[in-house]
Design an enzyme around this catalytic site. Structure first.
Site, PDB file in Angstrom:
ATOM      1  N   THR A  22       0.844  -1.411  -0.107  1.00  0.00           N
ATOM      2  CA  THR A  22      -0.163   0.052  -0.090  1.00  0.00           C
ATOM      3  C   THR A  22       0.769   1.315  -0.075  1.00  0.00           C
ATOM      4  OG1 THR A  22      -1.858  -1.032   0.862  1.00  0.00           O
ATOM      5  CG2 THR A  22      -1.682   1.266   1.310  1.00  0.00           C
ATOM      6  N   SER A  69       1.202  -7.217  -0.679  1.00  0.00           N
ATOM      7  CA  SER A  69       1.970  -8.514   0.108  1.00  0.00           C
ATOM      8  C   SER A  69       1.238  -9.646   0.400  1.00  0.00           C
ATOM      9  CB  SER A  69       2.604  -7.783   1.164  1.00  0.00           C
ATOM     10  OG  SER A  69       1.865  -7.682   2.314  1.00  0.00           O
ATOM     11  N   THR A 102       1.461  -4.168   4.332  1.00  0.00           N
ATOM     12  CA  THR A 102       1.375  -4.629   5.802  1.00  0.00           C
ATOM     13  C   THR A 102       1.084  -6.010   6.172  1.00  0.00           C
ATOM     14  OG1 THR A 102      -0.878  -3.619   5.630  1.00  0.00           O
ATOM     15  CG2 THR A 102       0.910  -1.992   6.207  1.00  0.00           C
ATOM     16  N   ASP A 103       0.258  -6.464   4.956  1.00  0.00           N
ATOM     17  CA  ASP A 103      -0.297  -7.751   5.318  1.00  0.00           C
ATOM     18  C   ASP A 103       0.640  -8.903   5.770  1.00  0.00           C
ATOM     19  OD1 ASP A 103      -2.730  -6.436   4.489  1.00  0.00           O
ATOM     20  OD2 ASP A 103      -2.799  -7.413   2.742  1.00  0.00           O
TER      21      ASP A 103
HETATM   22  N1  ASP Z   1      -2.556  -5.510   0.636  1.00  0.00           N
HETATM   23  C1  ASP Z   1      -1.855  -4.508   1.066  1.00  0.00           C
HETATM   24  C2  ASP Z   1      -0.393  -5.107   1.322  1.00  0.00           C
HETATM   25  O1  ASP Z   1       0.195  -5.954   1.991  1.00  0.00           O
HETATM   26  C3  ASP Z   1      -1.813  -3.846   2.452  1.00  0.00           C
HETATM   27  C4  ASP Z   1      -0.990  -2.825   3.004  1.00  0.00           C
HETATM   28  O2  ASP Z   1       0.133  -2.653   2.454  1.00  0.00           O
HETATM   29  O3  ASP Z   1      -1.398  -1.906   3.806  1.00  0.00           O
HETATM   30  O4  ASP Z   1       0.512  -5.083   0.126  1.00  0.00           O
END
Ligand code: ASP
Length: 338
Positions: A22, A69, A102-103
């Protein structure tokens, strides 16, 4: 310990490796913080959005991947670990920052914590809001991550996560919110310190061995380790299907202190008797899973995860099995130690 930025003329040389997420996300309009595409903005644009970076470090930028991610792969873990090790082994680089989604950040961070073979700083960061959002959190998180990687106090601390002004140990940190900007915590144990306004402050150190003191490497060939969850009425079906598919190891996200529903426990004990590794963790989110507590691990052929959540326990089991550690007592030692 308080440490301010170095005032010496030669700035630290920091490699920023972008992988997507993200922090590199783009939405149709600035008010959109949920309906965006992750991992589409390149590392040069990420860095251009951070004023003052060039006063902190000399940046070497690389785009290692551009993924959401949630789609992280074991092959990409191997590529990333190899590149981080190459860069940190070089006399030209003083530290590494990795931008990530973040995932699965907590999984990648723990994998690197055990497979990076350098005492130089290695810091992961991310964002909860896409780069195009009003009040995007990525630029400040990236500035803080570079500030941390450029600071001598970050050396020898293992892989760190800089997020929302806090410094977390890769082993302890976990994502705790689906949407909040303050999305990461280290449950029960707490953060290692803070990074804010150019200042780095550590309050404590991680005690368990990591990086140069861990015997693991990111494999070219990974074993198959799957996570199964115990809950009311769970059947034997998932475990039996995975055993039939040739799984090498299970991590169980058990209830409470890693307890497992009787039907599932029986199927896992049968799997363990066939040589499949079985590690009990907990779905609770904090606390530790005690060896030979309510579950008779030694009799059932199970290993307990201690304070590792199921996703981190899977990382450690992948690394241990890839290193040829299959003996149950030896695996328990690994979980007690790392
Ligand atoms: N779906 C995103 C990822 O993990 C979520 C994020 O980065 O906050 O790439």
């Amino acid at each position: 310990m308080n440490t301010s930025p170095s005032s010496s003329a030669a700035l630290p040389r920091i490699a920023v490796l972008a992988t997507g997420g993200t922090i590199a996300g783009s939405a149709a309009d600035a008010a959109n913080t949920a309906g965006y595409q992750a991992g589409v903005i390149g590392v040069a644009q990420l860095l251009a959005a951070v004023p003052g970076l060039d006063a902190i470090a000399q940046i070497h930028a690389e785009q290692v991947a551009s993924v959401d991610s949630k789609d992280m792969t074991l092959a990409l873990w191997s590529t990333l670990a190899q590149r981080v090790n190459e860069l940190l082994a070089s006399d030209e680089i003083d530290g590494v920052v990795i931008t990530h989604g973040t995932d699965t950040l907590e999984e990648t961070a723990y994998l690197l914590h055990l497979t990076v073979k350098s005492a130089k700083p290695c810091v992961l960061t991310a964002a909860m809001r896409p780069a195009t959002a009003l009040s995007a959190d990525g630029p400040l998180n990236l500035l803080n991550a570079v500030t941390l990687a450029a600071n001598a106090a970050a050396a020898g601390q293992g892989v760190l996560v800089a997020f929302n002004n806090r410094i977390h140990c890769a082993r302890d940190v976990t994502k705790v919110s689906t949407y909040a900007v303050d999305a990461f915590q280290s449950p029960e144990i707490g953060a290692l310190g803070w990074v804010q306004d150019g200042r780095v402050e550590f309050q404590r150190r991680a005690l368990r061995p990591h990086t140069v003191d861990a015997p693991f490497t990111a494999a070219a060939q990974w074993p198959q380790v799957e996570i199964v969850t115990s809950y009311a009425g769970v059947s034997r079906a998932a475990v039996e299907a995975l055993v039939a598919a040739g799984v090498d190891g299970f991590v169980v996200a058990g209830t409470g202190n890693g307890s497992i529903h009787g039907a599932m426990q029986q199927s896992l004990a049968e799997a363990a008797a066939k040589g499949v590794a079985v590690v009990r963790a907990s779905r609770v989110g904090s606390g530790h899973v005690m060896h030979n507590g309510a579950a008779k691990d030694d009799a059932l052929g199970f290993v307990s995860s201690g304070t590792l959540n199921p996703y981190k326990a899977r990382v450690l089991l992948l690394l241990a099995l890839a290193a040829g550690m299959t003996d149950k007592a030896g695996l328990q030692d690994v979980f007690d130690r790392y």
